[in-house]
Design a protein around this motif. Structure first.
Motif, PDB file in Angstrom:
ATOM      1  N   THR A 537     -43.215 -14.084 -13.472  1.00 21.96           N
ATOM      2  CA  THR A 537     -42.205 -15.040 -13.938  1.00 21.96           C
ATOM      3  C   THR A 537     -42.178 -16.252 -13.022  1.00 21.96           C
ATOM      4  O   THR A 537     -42.222 -16.125 -11.802  1.00 21.96           O
ATOM      5  CB  THR A 537     -40.810 -14.383 -13.967  1.00 21.96           C
ATOM      6  N   VAL A 543     -39.311 -18.708 -17.229  1.00 23.11           N
ATOM      7  CA  VAL A 543     -40.272 -18.274 -18.244  1.00 23.11           C
ATOM      8  C   VAL A 543     -41.477 -17.655 -17.547  1.00 23.11           C
ATOM      9  O   VAL A 543     -41.580 -17.658 -16.316  1.00 23.11           O
ATOM     10  CB  VAL A 543     -40.709 -19.455 -19.137  1.00 23.11           C
ATOM     11  N   HIS A 601     -37.750 -22.158 -24.952  1.00 22.60           N
ATOM     12  CA  HIS A 601     -37.420 -20.738 -25.102  1.00 22.60           C
ATOM     13  C   HIS A 601     -36.465 -20.525 -26.275  1.00 22.60           C
ATOM     14  O   HIS A 601     -36.596 -19.556 -27.036  1.00 22.60           O
ATOM     15  CB  HIS A 601     -36.800 -20.220 -23.809  1.00 22.60           C
TER      16      HIS A 601
END
Length: 833
Positions: A537, A543, A601
Motif C-alpha cells: 500500500t 491505494v 477510488h
C-alpha cells in the motif's frame, strides 16, 4: 413516458433492493414486481421512467413487452443485473443501457439510476431517513397548496429568465468577457433563485442555485472549469424548474434509537425497507463502520464523513443499540466513545469476538488510566474530542485496509483426517478458507496451489515430519516468511525447543480448544495483513503501490485470457504537478496526490484496481470493461476532479486536472507491460493534445485519403451548448467538429465529394435557414444514414415530430434541456453500433 414521472420498476432483484433504491432515490416511486408475468403486465400498462431487471426474469413475455414498448416509444431504459459468466457471453435479448455484473455494485446502480432519472447527485449519495418516506411523485397533489402553485405558474417565466443570466455568464467566462458587473449580476440572480424556488417546491433547484451563487461570489475570478460547472448548473436548474414542483426530499437526519428487538424505536415494523441505512445493517459493498456515540450531531457528522469515503456507517446511541446492531451485522471496525455507559465492556466484547472487531476510541477523556485500560482491552487507537470527523475517520481507515482482494487461506497439514475436519469446522465459519493435506508427498503441490497466509503443521507425520517441512519452507525465498503454527500433542520442553529452532512462529497443543486455535490463527492473519498492507500500500494515498497492484493485474490478465472477458488498463498522470510542488510546497502536493487517489477510488468499483505507480502517476485496472468503458469511467473521474478546490499557502484556491490513456487486453497487448506501454503512449498523446482529457490507445488526429473523419459532428446554433458538448467530447478523446447552421452541415456531409465523414451527428432541429429535419432528409436521400448515426436535439417534444425524425432514419432523439452524461451515453451507444 409522461414528463416529470419518476416511476421505477424493479423485478427479480434481492428483496431488500427495492426499499434501498426508494431510500436512495428521493422523488422516485419504486415498485417491485412479484413474477415475470406481473412484470410483463406492468411494462405494458404502466408509465415507467426506468426498469431495473435481473437477467433471469427476461422471459418471453417480458421481452415481448419491452420490444412492444420500444416500437411505440414508451419503453423505459433498462438496467440489467446479470451473473459474472454473462460478461463475455451473448448480448442480452433486449436493448439495455447498462449491465451490472453480479455481485451487484449497488452504489454504481444508484448512481446510474439517479442519472437516468435526473435526480441530483447529493440526493442519491445519502439514504433518506425512515422518518420521511420518499415522495411518490411530482405535482401540486404531492403536497403544495393550490395557491402556491398558481403563484409559481404566474412567475415561472421571470424565474427562468434568471437562469438565462447564469447561462450567459457561463458563456462570457468561456470567452473571457465576464466583467465585474456581469459577474455581480449573475451572482444576484443566483441568490434570488436560491431564495425563491425552494418555496415553490424545488428544493434541488435551490441547492443548485446556491452552488452557483457560491461559485460567483468567490474571492477569485472564475476560470474555464468554473464556466463549465456553471453551465451544468444552469442546464440542471432549467430541467428542474420546467418540471412540476414537489416537496423537497427530507435531509439527512440522525437515525432513531434501536430497541432491543432491532426495530427502530417508534417506527413500528422493523422491515428493511423502512430503516435508515445509518442505523440498519448496510446494503452497500464497502466496509461497515460501527459508530457508538451519545452525541447525535457528532455521530451524524462522523457517519457523513464515513459515507463520503465509501464506508457503510451503522449508528448506535449507546451500548444496547450497539449490541442490537451487532446481532444483525458484523462491522469491519468501530469508532467508540467509551464515556457512554458500558463503553469499556463493549470495547472488551468487540475484542473478544472472532475475528475481533478493531476499535478506535474517540472520547473527551485524557486520563492515562483510561489509555492503559483501552490498550488492555484491545483498543487500536485513542483519540481525544473534539476532533474533526475527517481526522477521526483517518484513524479508522488503516484498520480497513486489510487484504480484501482475497480471502484468508490456511493450509493445514496432518495425517489425521479428523483433525483436519475439526480445523475446518473451527475456522471456516469465520471467513477463513482451509485447504488440507493428509499426505506430505502432496505438500508442495498443495502449497503452490493455495498460496496460504498461514501454514498449520503437525510434528509427527509419516514419510516427512512437520519439523522437516518447516525447515523446507524456511529455506525457500518465497515461503520463508509465511507464518507457521504447529498443532501437536507433544508439548514437552525439548519438542517445543525443536519447534521454534526449526523456524515456527507458534504452537498449539492437541487436543486443541476451538477459541484458542482461532485466536492464534487470527493473530497471525492480522500480522500478515498488516505486513502485506505495509508492503503493498502506498502510505501517502492509501491505494495500492506498484508491487501490490501488479499481482492483482496479473490475475486479471489470466482471467481475461481464460474466460474471454474484457480488461481495460488506464494510466493517469496529474497535469503540471511539478508546478504545484514548486509554487505551493510538497505538503500541498501531497494533499493533491491524496485527493486524486480518493477521487479515483470512489469512482471505480470495489473489484477494480487503483494504484499509485510512482510520482504523480496512477494506474487503474478495470476487469470486465472494454477500452470505451474505461475511457468513460476515467472521464467521469476527471470531471469530478475538476471541481475539487485546493488551497495554496497564501490562501489562493486552485484546481488540478489529469491526462490519461486507456488500453485494452488483446487489442493493445496481452501482457502487463505491453498494456502499460499502450496506455502510457495514449496518456502522452493526451498531454500533447492539450492535457485535461482521456484518450484510448491508438488515438490519432491524422486523416487518411478522402474526406476527413470525426467521431462526432455537433450541429448546434447555441454556442454555449456547443462549447459544453465540445469540452465533454474532448475529455473523452472523441474527435469532433462544430458547425452552427444546417446549410454548413449539409455542404460538409453531402454531395458528390463530401468534405467530412462523421460517425455520429448531433443535429439540432431548430436551426436557422435549413433546419435539422431538412439536413436529415438530405442525408437520407444520399443513403448516408447507413454509416452515420444521427441523434436529434430539440426543445420540442411533440410525439409526431419525434416519430417523423425516427421514420426518416434518425438513430435517437434527445430533448432539451438534456443531461450531458445521458447524452454522452447515447453517443457511446451510437458509436458502438
Amino acid at each position: 413516458m409522461t414528463v416529470g414521472v419518476r416511476n421505477v420498476l424493479v423485478a427479480g432483484l434481492p428483496p431488500d433492493v427495492p426499499g434501498w433504491l426508494a431510500r436512495r432515490l428521493p422523488g422516485a416511486t419504486v415498485e417491485e414486481q412479484a413474477s415475470p408475468a406481473d412484470t410483463a403486465e406492468a411494462l405494458r400498462t404502466g408509465d415507467w421512467a426506468l426498469a431495473v431487471l435481473d437477467a433471469s426474469w427476461l422471459e418471453p413475455s417480458v421481452i415481448e413487452a419491452l420490444e412492444a414498448g420500444r416500437e411505440s416509444g414508451s419503453a423505459p431504459p433498462v438496467l440489467l443485473s446479470a451473473p459474472a459468466d454473462r460478461r463475455g457471453g451473448d448480448a442480452p435479448p433486449v436493448e439495455v443501457v447498462r449491465v451490472f455484473v453480479q455481485p451487484l455494485d449497488r452504489e454504481a446502480l444508484v448512481r446510474e439510476a439517479a442519472e437516468r432519472l435526473g435526480i441530483g447527485g447529493d440526493a442519491a449519495a445519502s439514504p433518506a431517513p425512515s422518518a420521511a418516506p420518499a415522495a411518490s411523485g411530482r405535482g401540486a397533489a404531492a403536497g403544495l397548496p393550490a395557491a402556491v402553485t398558481a403563484v409559481w405558474l404566474k412567475y415561472r417565466d421571470q424565474v427562468l429568465a434568471r437562469v438565462d443570466v447564469l447561462e450567459a455568464a457561463a458563456l462570457r467566462i468561456m470567452e473571457g468577457r465576464l466583467d465585474r458587473e456581469g459577474r455581480r449580476e449573475a451572482e444576484r440572480e443566483a441568490h434570488k433563485l436560491a431564495g425563491s424556488v425552494g418555496t415553490f417546491g424545488f428544493a434541488e433547484g435551490s441547492r443548485l442555485a446556491r452552488e452557483a451563487e457560491t461559485m460567483l461570489a468567490g474571492p477569485h475570478a472564475p476560470g474555464q472549469g468554473d464556466a463549465l460547472r456553471l453551465a451544468d448548473l444552469a442546464v440542471a436548474l432549467r430541467r428542474e424548474l420546467t418540471a412540476p414542483p414537489s416537496p423537497a426530499p427530507a435531509s439527512y437526519v440522525p437515525a432513531p434509537p434501536v430497541d432491543g428487538a432491532g426495530a427502530p424505536g417508534g417506527t413500528g415494523s422493523p422491515s428493511a425497507a423502512g430503516r435508515s441505512a445509518a442505523s440498519a445493517p448496510s446494503d452497500g459493498d464497502g466496509p461497515t463502520l460501527l459508530i457508538v456515540d451519545e452525541d447525535g450531531d457528532t455521530a451524524e457528522r462522523l457517519a457523513m464523513e464515513a459515507s463520503a469515503r465509501g464506508m457503510n456507517p451503522v449508528l448506535a446511541r449507546g451500548v444496547e443499540d450497539a449490541r442490537a446492531a451487532l446481532e444483525r451485522t458484523r462491522p469491519d471496525a468501530a469508532l467508540l466513545d467509551i464515556s457512554v455507559p458500558g463503553g469499556m465492556e463493549l470495547l472488551r466484547a468487540l475484542s473478544l469476538r472472532f475475528p475481533p472487531v478493531p476499535a478506535v476510541v474517540f472520547t473527551r477523556s485524557d486520563a492515562f488510566t483510561d489509555r492503559v485500560e483501552v490498550a488492555r482491552l484491545g483498543g487500536r487507537g485513542f483519540l481525544r474530542k473534539p476532533l474533526a470527523p475527517a481526522r477521526a475517520v483517518d484513524a479508522v481507515e488503516p484498520l480497513l485496509r486489510s487484504d480484501t482482494r482475497r480471502e484468508a487461506v490456511v493450509l493445514a497439514v496432518d495425517d489425521d483426517a479428523a483433525v483436519l475436519e475439526a480445523v475446518r469446522f473451527v475456522l471456516e465459519p469465520h471467513g477463513v478458507r482451509v485447504d488440507t493435506v493428509n499426505d506430505t508427498e502432496a505438500f508442495w503441490t498443495a502449497l503452490e496451489a493455495s498460496a496460504p497466509d498461514v501454514v498449520l503443521l503437525d510434528v509427527d507425520m509419516p514419510s516427512v515430519n512437520g519439523l522437516e517441512l518447516c525447515r523446507v519452507l524456511r529455506n525457500d525465498p518465497r515461503w520463508k516468511s509465511v507464518p507457521i503454527i504447529f498443532l501437536t500433542s507433544r508439548v514437552d520442553p525439548s519438542t517445543v525447543q525443536e519447534v521454534f529452532a526449526a523456524g515456527a512462529d507458534d504452537f498449539v497443543g492437541k487436543p486443541f480448544v476451538g477459541p484458542e486455535l482461532g485466536a492464534r490463527i487470527q493473530n497471525r492473519l492480522e500480522r500478515v495483513r498488516m505486513q502485506r498492507s505495509l508492503a503493498e500500500t502506498d502510505a501517502l494515498t492509501g491505494v495500492l503501490n506498484r508491487r501490490g497492484s501488479e499481482e492483482v493485474l496479473e490475475r486479471f490478465l489470466r482471467l481475461a485470457a481464460g474466460q474471454g472477458d474484457p480488461l481495460a488498463m488506464g494510466v493517469v498522470d496529474i497535469d503540471s504537478f511539478k508546478g504545484v510542488n514548486d509554487r505551493c510546497g510538497h505538503a500541498v502536493g501531497d494533499e493533491v496526490l491524496a485527493r486524486v487517489a480518493r477521487v479515483l477510488h470512489k469512482r471505480f468499483r470495489a473489484e477494480d484496481v487503483v494504484a499509485r505507480w510512482g510520482g504523480e502517476e496512477f494506474v487503474v485496472g478495470m476487469y470486465g470493461m472494454d477500452k470505451s468503458d474505461g475511457v468513460q469511467r476515467l472521464a467521469e473521474a476527471l470531471e469530478v476532479l475538476r471541481d475539487e478546490a485546493f488551497t495554496a499557502p497564501d490562501g489562493e484556491t486552485f484546481h488540478v486536472t489529469f491526462s490519461a490513456g486507456v488500453s485494452e487486453f488483446d487489442t493493445d497487448g496481452r501482457d502487463l507491460q505491453s498494456l502499460y506501454r499502450a496506455a502510457d503512449a495514449a496518456m502522452y498523446a493526451a498531454k500533447e493534445a492539450g492535457r485535461d482529457r482521456v484518450l484510448p490507445a491508438g488515438w490519432t488526429t491524422a486523416h487518411g485519403e478522402g474526406p476527413r473523419t470525426v467521431d462526432v459532428l455537433v450541429v448546434e446554433d447555441d454556442p454555449a451548448i456547443a462549447r459544453l458538448l465540445q469540452h465533454a467530447l474532448e475529455t473523452r478523446g472523441l474527435r469532433h467538429e462544430w458547425v452552427s447552421s444546417g446549410e454548413r452541415a449539409a455542404s460538409l456531409l453531402t454531395g458528390a465529394a463530401p468534405e467530412l465523414r462523421a460517425r455520429v451527428v448531433l443535429l439540432d432541429v431548430d436551426l436557422p435557414g435549413l433546419d435539422g429535419l431538412g439536413v436529415l432528409q438530405l442525408m437520407a436521400r444520399e443513403r448516408m444514414l447507413e454509416r452515420t448515426r444521427v441523434i436529434m436535439l430539440t426543445v420540442r417534444t411533440h410525439e409526431a415530430e419525434v416519430v417523423r425524425a425516427l421514420e426518416m432514419g434518425a438513430f435517437d432523439h434527445v430533448s432539451k434541456p438534456f443531461s450531458v452524461p445521458v447524452l454522452l451515453q447515447r453517443i457511446r451507444r451510437a458509436l458502438k453500433v
